[in-house]
Design a protein around this motif. Structure first.
Motif, mmCIF file in Angstrom:
data_model
loop_
_atom_site.group_PDB
_atom_site.id
_atom_site.type_symbol
_atom_site.label_atom_id
_atom_site.label_comp_id
_atom_site.label_asym_id
_atom_site.label_seq_id
_atom_site.Cartn_x
_atom_site.Cartn_y
_atom_site.Cartn_z
ATOM 1 N N ILE A 94 48.892 8.710 -30.813
ATOM 2 C CA ILE A 94 49.871 7.793 -30.225
ATOM 3 C C ILE A 94 50.933 7.440 -31.260
ATOM 4 O O ILE A 94 52.139 7.455 -30.969
ATOM 5 C CB ILE A 94 49.170 6.526 -29.687
ATOM 6 C CG1 ILE A 94 48.271 6.881 -28.501
ATOM 7 C CG2 ILE A 94 50.197 5.459 -29.309
ATOM 8 C CD1 ILE A 94 47.290 5.793 -28.097
ATOM 9 N N ARG A 95 50.518 7.155 -32.468
ATOM 10 C CA ARG A 95 51.462 6.784 -33.530
ATOM 11 C C ARG A 95 52.301 7.973 -33.990
ATOM 12 O O ARG A 95 53.457 7.794 -34.395
ATOM 13 C CB ARG A 95 50.732 6.142 -34.707
ATOM 14 C CG ARG A 95 50.070 4.822 -34.347
ATOM 15 C CD ARG A 95 51.062 3.864 -33.709
ATOM 16 N NE ARG A 95 50.461 2.566 -33.472
ATOM 17 C CZ ARG A 95 50.962 1.648 -32.696
ATOM 18 N NH1 ARG A 95 52.097 1.864 -32.056
ATOM 19 N NH2 ARG A 95 50.357 0.499 -32.526
ATOM 20 N N TYR A 96 51.732 9.182 -33.956
ATOM 21 C CA TYR A 96 52.546 10.373 -34.234
ATOM 22 C C TYR A 96 53.718 10.415 -33.251
ATOM 23 O O TYR A 96 54.863 10.639 -33.635
ATOM 24 C CB TYR A 96 51.733 11.666 -34.065
ATOM 25 C CG TYR A 96 50.831 12.056 -35.206
ATOM 26 C CD1 TYR A 96 51.101 11.703 -36.535
ATOM 27 C CD2 TYR A 96 49.695 12.824 -34.955
ATOM 28 C CE1 TYR A 96 50.259 12.105 -37.566
ATOM 29 C CE2 TYR A 96 48.857 13.227 -35.987
ATOM 30 C CZ TYR A 96 49.142 12.871 -37.287
ATOM 31 O OH TYR A 96 48.313 13.281 -38.299
ATOM 32 N N LEU A 97 53.418 10.215 -31.978
ATOM 33 C CA LEU A 97 54.471 10.239 -30.958
ATOM 34 C C LEU A 97 55.480 9.128 -31.214
ATOM 35 O O LEU A 97 56.697 9.373 -31.160
ATOM 36 C CB LEU A 97 53.872 10.119 -29.553
ATOM 37 C CG LEU A 97 54.874 10.090 -28.400
ATOM 38 C CD1 LEU A 97 55.802 11.299 -28.425
ATOM 39 C CD2 LEU A 97 54.134 10.001 -27.071
ATOM 40 N N ASP A 98 55.017 7.931 -31.509
ATOM 41 C CA ASP A 98 55.926 6.828 -31.815
ATOM 42 C C ASP A 98 56.848 7.195 -32.976
ATOM 43 O O ASP A 98 58.051 6.929 -32.938
ATOM 44 C CB ASP A 98 55.146 5.560 -32.195
ATOM 45 C CG ASP A 98 54.408 4.929 -31.024
ATOM 46 O OD1 ASP A 98 54.714 5.261 -29.856
ATOM 47 O OD2 ASP A 98 53.522 4.091 -31.283
ATOM 48 N N LYS A 99 56.293 7.794 -34.006
ATOM 49 C CA LYS A 99 57.067 8.161 -35.197
ATOM 50 C C LYS A 99 58.124 9.203 -34.838
ATOM 51 O O LYS A 99 59.279 9.114 -35.286
ATOM 52 C CB LYS A 99 56.128 8.678 -36.295
ATOM 53 C CG LYS A 99 56.814 9.024 -37.589
ATOM 54 C CD LYS A 99 57.337 7.797 -38.291
ATOM 55 C CE LYS A 99 57.984 8.161 -39.613
ATOM 56 N NZ LYS A 99 58.859 7.097 -40.091
ATOM 57 N N LEU A 100 57.750 10.185 -34.030
ATOM 58 C CA LEU A 100 58.712 11.225 -33.630
ATOM 59 C C LEU A 100 59.856 10.637 -32.816
ATOM 60 O O LEU A 100 61.024 11.006 -33.010
ATOM 61 C CB LEU A 100 57.999 12.336 -32.846
ATOM 62 C CG LEU A 100 56.967 13.146 -33.632
ATOM 63 C CD1 LEU A 100 56.247 14.114 -32.701
ATOM 64 C CD2 LEU A 100 57.615 13.889 -34.793
ATOM 65 N N ILE A 101 59.544 9.715 -31.920
ATOM 66 C CA ILE A 101 60.586 9.074 -31.110
ATOM 67 C C ILE A 101 61.488 8.231 -32.013
ATOM 68 O O ILE A 101 62.711 8.226 -31.847
ATOM 69 C CB ILE A 101 59.976 8.230 -29.968
ATOM 70 C CG1 ILE A 101 59.156 9.107 -29.008
ATOM 71 C CG2 ILE A 101 61.061 7.446 -29.230
ATOM 72 C CD1 ILE A 101 59.914 10.216 -28.301
ATOM 73 N N ASP A 102 60.914 7.557 -32.993
ATOM 74 C CA ASP A 102 61.721 6.804 -33.960
ATOM 75 C C ASP A 102 62.681 7.728 -34.703
ATOM 76 O O ASP A 102 63.852 7.397 -34.901
ATOM 77 C CB ASP A 102 60.826 6.099 -34.982
ATOM 78 C CG ASP A 102 60.430 4.707 -34.568
ATOM 79 O OD1 ASP A 102 60.742 4.307 -33.428
ATOM 80 O OD2 ASP A 102 59.799 4.012 -35.390
ATOM 81 N N GLU A 103 62.170 8.871 -35.147
ATOM 82 C CA GLU A 103 63.012 9.819 -35.873
ATOM 83 C C GLU A 103 64.155 10.309 -34.987
ATOM 84 O O GLU A 103 65.291 10.440 -35.444
ATOM 85 C CB GLU A 103 62.177 11.003 -36.373
ATOM 86 C CG GLU A 103 61.222 10.618 -37.488
ATOM 87 C CD GLU A 103 60.319 11.755 -37.940
ATOM 88 O OE1 GLU A 103 60.389 12.877 -37.365
ATOM 89 O OE2 GLU A 103 59.528 11.537 -38.872
ATOM 90 N N LEU A 104 63.860 10.566 -33.722
ATOM 91 C CA LEU A 104 64.888 10.983 -32.770
ATOM 92 C C LEU A 104 65.956 9.900 -32.640
ATOM 93 O O LEU A 104 67.152 10.177 -32.727
ATOM 94 C CB LEU A 104 64.249 11.269 -31.401
ATOM 95 C CG LEU A 104 65.195 11.699 -30.287
ATOM 96 C CD1 LEU A 104 65.785 13.076 -30.573
ATOM 97 C CD2 LEU A 104 64.465 11.706 -28.944
ATOM 98 N N ALA A 105 65.528 8.670 -32.473
ATOM 99 C CA ALA A 105 66.457 7.547 -32.304
ATOM 100 C C ALA A 105 67.281 7.294 -33.568
ATOM 101 O O ALA A 105 68.393 6.784 -33.485
ATOM 102 C CB ALA A 105 65.693 6.287 -31.914
ATOM 103 N N LYS A 106 66.752 7.687 -34.709
ATOM 104 C CA LYS A 106 67.482 7.490 -35.968
ATOM 105 C C LYS A 106 68.448 8.641 -36.246
ATOM 106 O O LYS A 106 69.086 8.663 -37.293
ATOM 107 C CB LYS A 106 66.498 7.330 -37.126
ATOM 108 C CG LYS A 106 65.788 5.990 -37.084
ATOM 109 C CD LYS A 106 64.801 5.834 -38.210
ATOM 110 C CE LYS A 106 64.138 4.469 -38.119
ATOM 111 N NZ LYS A 106 62.986 4.352 -38.990
ATOM 112 N N GLY A 107 68.524 9.603 -35.318
ATOM 113 C CA GLY A 107 69.495 10.681 -35.457
ATOM 114 C C GLY A 107 69.027 11.885 -36.248
ATOM 115 O O GLY A 107 69.821 12.763 -36.570
ATOM 116 N N LYS A 108 67.758 11.962 -36.550
ATOM 117 C CA LYS A 108 67.229 13.101 -37.288
ATOM 118 C C LYS A 108 67.404 14.379 -36.467
ATOM 119 O O LYS A 108 67.275 14.362 -35.246
ATOM 120 C CB LYS A 108 65.747 12.846 -37.598
ATOM 121 C CG LYS A 108 65.198 13.660 -38.734
ATOM 122 C CD LYS A 108 63.816 13.146 -39.130
ATOM 123 C CE LYS A 108 63.377 13.768 -40.421
ATOM 124 N NZ LYS A 108 62.037 13.330 -40.814
#
Length: 121
Positions: A94-108
């Motif tokens: 679950i946290r892996y997914l959260d981290k990936l979505i955060d990275e997406l939102a940060k423009g990575k």
């Protein structure tokens, strides 16, 4: 010890928040879906079926066709906790997914989010 509430929460109830977070930063729903498919191995039709069935998080990850072996390359802090240090497997997914979505939102860049070009040690 009781299970964390997120395990019994419907994945479909959180999914719109993932999409909204991405869209607010100029990314698309298709990017969110691509990340989820990369992480879990679901095909788009299977992902949509899970959303329609209101599958809970625990079942969503338990039924994932193929958890991506490169997901162990995901490092960093989410909700104040290092994802690589989480001991409970479902919570870590679950946290892996959260981290990936955060990275997406940060423009990575998507290639970096999907750990392209990195190798497992």
């Amino acid at each position: 010890m009781a299970k964390h509430r997120i395990y019994t929460t419907s994945f479909a109830s959180v999914y719109p928040h993932y999409v909204a977070k991405a869209e607010k930063k100029g990314r698309a729903k298709t990017d969110v879906d691509r990340i989820i498919r990369w992480l879990t191995g679901y095909r788009q039709e299977e992902l949509e079926a899970q959303l329609e069935r209101q599958t809970d998080f625990e079942t969503f990850f338990a039924e994932a066709p193929r958890l991506n072996p490169s997901r162990t390359l995901i490092k960093g802090v989410i909700c104040g906790i290092r994802v690589e240090d989480i001991q409970e497997p479902t919570m870590q997914e679950i946290r892996y997914l959260d981290k990936l979505i955060d990275e997406l939102a940060k423009g990575k860049a998507m290639e970096k989010i999907l750990r392209k070009g990195e190798h497992n040690a």
